[in-house]
Design an enzyme around this catalytic site. Structure first.
Site, PDB file in Angstrom:
ATOM      1  N   SER A 104       0.841  -1.195   0.000  1.00 44.21           N
ATOM      2  CA  SER A 104       0.000   0.000   0.000  1.00 44.21           C
ATOM      3  C   SER A 104       0.882   1.254   0.000  1.00 44.21           C
ATOM      4  O   SER A 104       1.677   1.446  -0.920  1.00 44.21           O
ATOM      5  CB  SER A 104      -0.960  -0.038   1.183  1.00 44.21           C
ATOM      6  OG  SER A 104      -1.984   0.923   1.030  1.00 44.21           O
ATOM      7  N   ASP A 238      -9.374  -6.221  -4.718  1.00 46.07           N
ATOM      8  CA  ASP A 238      -8.949  -5.046  -3.958  1.00 46.07           C
ATOM      9  C   ASP A 238      -9.915  -3.899  -4.251  1.00 46.07           C
ATOM     10  O   ASP A 238      -9.992  -3.431  -5.390  1.00 46.07           O
ATOM     11  CB  ASP A 238      -7.523  -4.657  -4.377  1.00 46.07           C
ATOM     12  CG  ASP A 238      -6.918  -3.551  -3.530  1.00 46.07           C
ATOM     13  OD1 ASP A 238      -7.667  -2.657  -3.089  1.00 46.07           O
ATOM     14  OD2 ASP A 238      -5.702  -3.564  -3.326  1.00 46.07           O
ATOM     15  N   HIS A 266      -7.811  -5.283  -0.250  1.00 42.19           N
ATOM     16  CA  HIS A 266      -6.698  -4.371   0.023  1.00 42.19           C
ATOM     17  C   HIS A 266      -6.224  -4.660   1.439  1.00 42.19           C
ATOM     18  O   HIS A 266      -6.701  -4.075   2.414  1.00 42.19           O
ATOM     19  CB  HIS A 266      -7.155  -2.910  -0.112  1.00 42.19           C
ATOM     20  CG  HIS A 266      -6.010  -1.949  -0.025  1.00 42.19           C
ATOM     21  ND1 HIS A 266      -5.140  -1.734  -1.066  1.00 42.19           N
ATOM     22  CD2 HIS A 266      -5.571  -1.166   0.993  1.00 42.19           C
ATOM     23  CE1 HIS A 266      -4.230  -0.867  -0.705  1.00 42.19           C
ATOM     24  NE2 HIS A 266      -4.459  -0.508   0.553  1.00 42.19           N
TER      25      HIS A 266
END
Length: 288
Positions: A104, A238, A266
């Site tokens: 991320s 995601d 995610h």
């Protein structure tokens, strides 16, 4: 796995770090996402990497865990400082170049490391992330945030009472449900992880500063300059960075390998995909 934390002084701050495995093995640096202490890198996951002969280093980014924290809402640093922090962790552990794995926000930092400091990377792995910076002519727009997650973001939601451990754990658990894909959320495991993170964080609310940090000059237009062998691991469901973001990374970074993680959202790699993720990482970080 039990290993002592090592506090290191780098770039004007103190960062809490941990190293696992034999220091003579290939070094792997783990760079966390926004608001995440190093606890979110599951120790069983790390044990699989060290068992495969990797020296794994994780750390609390500034404003998380036992690292230096700043007044909430007033972070006196930029994304470039976060970049220098990562390099400082490598220096403190005597590592000239590492296999860098970012998830991320950590994936965005890892991209910048690969572009701006290529000599410090042996390989690059990007998880649950997106090309760093806006698109430019010749690159199609990336797919938008999933509608359900966009609605979740839009709903007014007071923050937790940060002095209430149970409330903070519930806060993290709600976010995990919002960001999850089709793999059921393991609430027991996540409560344990969030609890460890809370217990190690004297000022857990400070992590929200990450959302106020200027990221620095985008490097998306320079992804073609990346020379480190690159692996892209991305959940097929995601909701924040739909799978098209991973496909864009794989297109724009020369020779990148894309591995889909079926059903994952995610998230940090969940146990259901470790049998895909760990062998891919071991192959990718093998001595060349």
């Amino acid at each position: 796995m039990t290993t002592p934390e090592k506090a290191v002084r780098v770039n004007g701050v103190t960062l809490a770090t941990q190293a696992f495995g034999d220091s003579t093995d290939p070094a792997v640096l783990l760079v966390s996402g926004a608001e995440a202490t190093m606890d979110w890198w599951d120790e069983e996951f790390l044990a699989r990497l060290t068992a495969a002969g990797r020296h794994v280093i994780r750390y609390d980014t500034r404003d998380t865990g036992r690292s230096t924290v700043f007044p909430i809402g007033e972070p006196p640093y930029t994304g470039d400082d976060l970049l220098l922090d990562a390099l400082g962790v490598l220096d403190a552990h005597g590592v000239a170049a590492a296999h860098v794995i970012g998830v991320s926000m950590g994936g965005a930092l890892a991209q910048r490391l690969a572009v701006l400091h290529p000599e410090r990377l042996v390989t690059l792995t990007l998880m649950s992330t997106s090309p760093d910076g806006p698109g430019d002519p010749g690159r199609p727009d990336l797919p938008p945030v999933d509608e359900a997650l966009a609605q979740w973001f839009a709903e007014p939601r007071p923050g937790p009472d940060w002095a209430d451990r149970d409330a903070v754990i519930a806060h993290f658990l709600a976010a995990e449900h919002a960001f999850a894909g089709r793999i059921p959320v393991d609430e027991e495991r996540l409560r344990a992880t969030a609890g460890r993170a809370y217990d190690r964080s004297p000022a857990p609310a400070a992590a929200s500063n990450h959302w106020r940090v200027e990221g620095g000059e985008p490097v998306r237009a320079r992804l073609g300059e990346i020379t480190a062998p690159t692996l892209v691991l991305h959940g097929t469901h995601d909701p924040l960075f739909p799978y098209g973001h991973a496909e864009a990374l794989a297109r724009e970074i020369p020779g990148a390998t894309l591995v889909p993680l079926a059903g994952m959202g995610h998230q940090m790699p969940v146990p259901e995909v470790w049998d895909t993720v760990v062998p891919a990482l071991v192959r990718h970080t093998a001595p060349r």
